[in-house]
Design a protein around this motif. Structure first.
Motif, PDB file in Angstrom:
ATOM      1  N   SER A 224     134.761 -24.884-113.212  1.00  0.00           N
ATOM      2  CA  SER A 224     134.067 -25.556-114.301  1.00  0.00           C
ATOM      3  C   SER A 224     135.004 -25.963-115.426  1.00  0.00           C
ATOM      4  N   GLY A 225     134.427 -26.714-116.375  1.00  0.00           N
ATOM      5  CA  GLY A 225     135.133 -27.014-117.614  1.00  0.00           C
ATOM      6  C   GLY A 225     136.073 -28.200-117.555  1.00  0.00           C
ATOM      7  N   TRP A 226     136.395 -28.651-116.364  1.00  0.00           N
ATOM      8  CA  TRP A 226     137.217 -29.836-116.153  1.00  0.00           C
ATOM      9  C   TRP A 226     136.482 -30.782-115.203  1.00  0.00           C
ATOM     10  N   ALA A 227     136.517 -32.064-115.510  1.00  0.00           N
ATOM     11  CA  ALA A 227     136.049 -33.037-114.542  1.00  0.00           C
ATOM     12  C   ALA A 227     137.008 -33.003-113.349  1.00  0.00           C
ATOM     13  N   PRO A 228     136.478 -32.957-112.117  1.00  0.00           N
ATOM     14  CA  PRO A 228     137.361 -32.798-110.946  1.00  0.00           C
ATOM     15  C   PRO A 228     138.465 -33.834-110.819  1.00  0.00           C
ATOM     16  N   LYS A 229     138.265 -35.025-111.374  1.00  0.00           N
ATOM     17  CA  LYS A 229     139.334 -36.033-111.248  1.00  0.00           C
ATOM     18  C   LYS A 229     140.597 -35.613-111.994  1.00  0.00           C
ATOM     19  N   TYR A 230     140.484 -34.636-112.885  1.00  0.00           N
ATOM     20  CA  TYR A 230     141.644 -34.154-113.629  1.00  0.00           C
ATOM     21  C   TYR A 230     142.243 -32.881-113.030  1.00  0.00           C
ATOM     22  N   PHE A 231     141.689 -32.369-111.927  1.00  0.00           N
ATOM     23  CA  PHE A 231     142.238 -31.149-111.337  1.00  0.00           C
ATOM     24  C   PHE A 231     143.696 -31.366-110.932  1.00  0.00           C
ATOM     25  N   PRO A 232     144.585 -30.423-111.257  1.00  0.00           N
ATOM     26  CA  PRO A 232     145.972 -30.532-110.796  1.00  0.00           C
ATOM     27  C   PRO A 232     146.022 -30.492-109.262  1.00  0.00           C
ATOM     28  N   PRO A 233     146.956 -31.208-108.655  1.00  0.00           N
ATOM     29  CA  PRO A 233     147.040 -31.227-107.192  1.00  0.00           C
ATOM     30  C   PRO A 233     147.144 -29.831-106.578  1.00  0.00           C
ATOM     31  N   ILE A 234     147.876 -28.920-107.207  1.00  0.00           N
ATOM     32  CA  ILE A 234     148.022 -27.585-106.635  1.00  0.00           C
ATOM     33  C   ILE A 234     146.684 -26.835-106.640  1.00  0.00           C
ATOM     34  N   PHE A 235     145.859 -27.109-107.626  1.00  0.00           N
ATOM     35  CA  PHE A 235     144.541 -26.479-107.707  1.00  0.00           C
ATOM     36  C   PHE A 235     143.672 -26.932-106.537  1.00  0.00           C
ATOM     37  N   VAL A 236     143.700 -28.219-106.255  1.00  0.00           N
ATOM     38  CA  VAL A 236     142.939 -28.760-105.121  1.00  0.00           C
ATOM     39  C   VAL A 236     143.493 -28.238-103.805  1.00  0.00           C
ATOM     40  N   LYS A 237     144.815 -28.150-103.699  1.00  0.00           N
ATOM     41  CA  LYS A 237     145.442 -27.669-102.470  1.00  0.00           C
ATOM     42  C   LYS A 237     145.015 -26.243-102.151  1.00  0.00           C
ATOM     43  N   TYR A 238     145.002 -25.365-103.174  1.00  0.00           N
ATOM     44  CA  TYR A 238     144.575 -23.984-102.963  1.00  0.00           C
ATOM     45  C   TYR A 238     143.085 -23.908-102.629  1.00  0.00           C
ATOM     46  N   ALA A 239     142.273 -24.744-103.290  1.00  0.00           N
ATOM     47  CA  ALA A 239     140.835 -24.767-103.002  1.00  0.00           C
ATOM     48  C   ALA A 239     140.567 -25.196-101.563  1.00  0.00           C
ATOM     49  N   ASN A 240     141.453 -26.002-101.045  1.00  0.00           N
ATOM     50  CA  ASN A 240     141.286 -26.547 -99.694  1.00  0.00           C
ATOM     51  C   ASN A 240     141.880 -25.649 -98.620  1.00  0.00           C
ATOM     52  N   SER A 241     142.515 -24.541 -99.037  1.00  0.00           N
ATOM     53  CA  SER A 241     143.212 -23.723 -98.040  1.00  0.00           C
ATOM     54  C   SER A 241     143.112 -22.237 -98.379  1.00  0.00           C
ATOM     55  N   ILE A 242     144.103 -21.706 -99.059  1.00  0.00           N
ATOM     56  CA  ILE A 242     144.226 -20.261 -99.281  1.00  0.00           C
ATOM     57  C   ILE A 242     143.016 -19.667 -99.979  1.00  0.00           C
ATOM     58  N   LEU A 243     142.464 -20.403-100.946  1.00  0.00           N
ATOM     59  CA  LEU A 243     141.355 -19.869-101.753  1.00  0.00           C
ATOM     60  C   LEU A 243     140.016 -20.543-101.445  1.00  0.00           C
ATOM     61  N   LYS A 244     139.869 -21.092-100.269  1.00  0.00           N
ATOM     62  CA  LYS A 244     138.644 -21.816 -99.954  1.00  0.00           C
ATOM     63  C   LYS A 244     137.401 -20.936 -99.986  1.00  0.00           C
TER      64      LYS A 244
END
Length: 291
Positions: free
Chosen positions: A226-246
């Motif tokens: 929360s608290g951030w519009a997803p278009k501003y998520f840092p690439p590493i944040f998205v990468k972890y969400a898509n893998s290690i921390l899914k």
């Protein structure tokens, strides 16, 4: 709550107005600063939704929502929204709302007693901490009586992390000190209370990688997005969400500052695997909340 019928569970929504009293001096300016930071009208007089209005919004969209006030009376001078009132209103709208509470940890043993009562008598499932607004480091032993009560009652501890819209652009930042909300301070809490579920709220800028590190290393630590519009998520944040921390990432909007409509629309544009999206939108929260 029929979770099977919900399309998502929003892990981060606010009950904003103080209860049974008018706005305190300075509250309008505080909310105006928040509105400017998030670029929306929420916060102007008459523009903050009530808890029942929040329920109606989420019900229309078939989204469940964790809702809470923030007890920051000591630091801000603003009356807190009664935990009991928020819980009662949430329970009246239990088809979509999930009650959390907030207690300033400076209240010590009195706060711990309140926490136990809220869980036992009002069905509260978790507690929101805002280190910057409440003026404390999460690993300050002063807070441990309250953590102990939360852990023993089987509730969840949710910590704001990173920069905040609170006081943004105001003289001296309204006295808000960002240093308290580095997610690395929560690492000690995760060590000392290993069986208490902990959620780090937000991507945690500028300490995004510290938050990812804590959630990766400690089994009981999750992250709400929360608290951030997803278009501003840092690439590493998205990468972890898509893998290690899914299985440890949670959908959260920060309503009313950011609406689920906006958040979900931008979330759909992220480069995430299709099998990961249901985990983030609902299944991880469902497992964590045990519903």
């Amino acid at each position: 709550m029929n979770v099977d019928e919900l399309v998502a569970i929003d892990f981060h929504t606010h009950a904003e107005e103080p209860c049974k009293c008018g706005r305190d001096d300075g509250y309008n300016e505080f909310q105006a600063g928040m509105a400017k930071y998030f670029r929306n009208p929420a916060g102007a007089d008459g523009m903050l939704p009530t808890v029942p209005q929040t329920a109606a919004y989420f019900r229309e969209r078939k989204i469940g929502a964790v809702i809470f006030p923030v007890d920051a009376e000591r630091e801000t001078g603003f009356h807190r929204y009664s935990n009991e009132e928020v819980a009662e209103l949430a329970n009246e709208n239990g088809d979509v709302l999930i009650p959390f509470a907030s207690i300033d940890p400076h209240k010590g043993k009195a706060g711990a007693r309140e926490a136990r009562r809220l869980v036992r008598d009002f069905g509260v499932k978790g507690f929101k901490f805002h280190p910057t607004m409440q003026g404390f480091f999460p690993n300050d032993r002063m807070a441990y009586d309250l953590y102990e009560a939360i852990a023993e009652e089987g509730a969840i501890a949710l910590f704001h992390s990173g920069q905040t819209g609170v006081g943004s652009g105001m003289r001296g930042g309204m006295g808000m000190r960002l240093k308290y909300s580095n997610p690395m301070h929560v690492d000690d809490v995760a060590v000392d209370f290993p069986d208490m579920p902990i959620v780090l709220a937000h991507p945690g800028f500028p300490w995004t990688e510290e938050g990812l590190s804590v959630a990766t290393h400690k089994p009981n630590v999750y992250i709400d997005m929360s608290g951030w519009a997803p278009k501003y998520f840092p690439p590493i944040f998205v990468k972890y969400a898509n893998s290690i921390l899914k299985k440890k990432m949670l959908f959260g909007s920060d309503w009313p500052a950011i609406t689920p409509d906006r958040w979900l629309a931008e979330f759909d544009e992220l480069d995430l695997r299709e099998e990961v999206k249901p985990l983030i939108l609902k299944e991880n929260a469902r497992r964590l909340l045990k519903i």
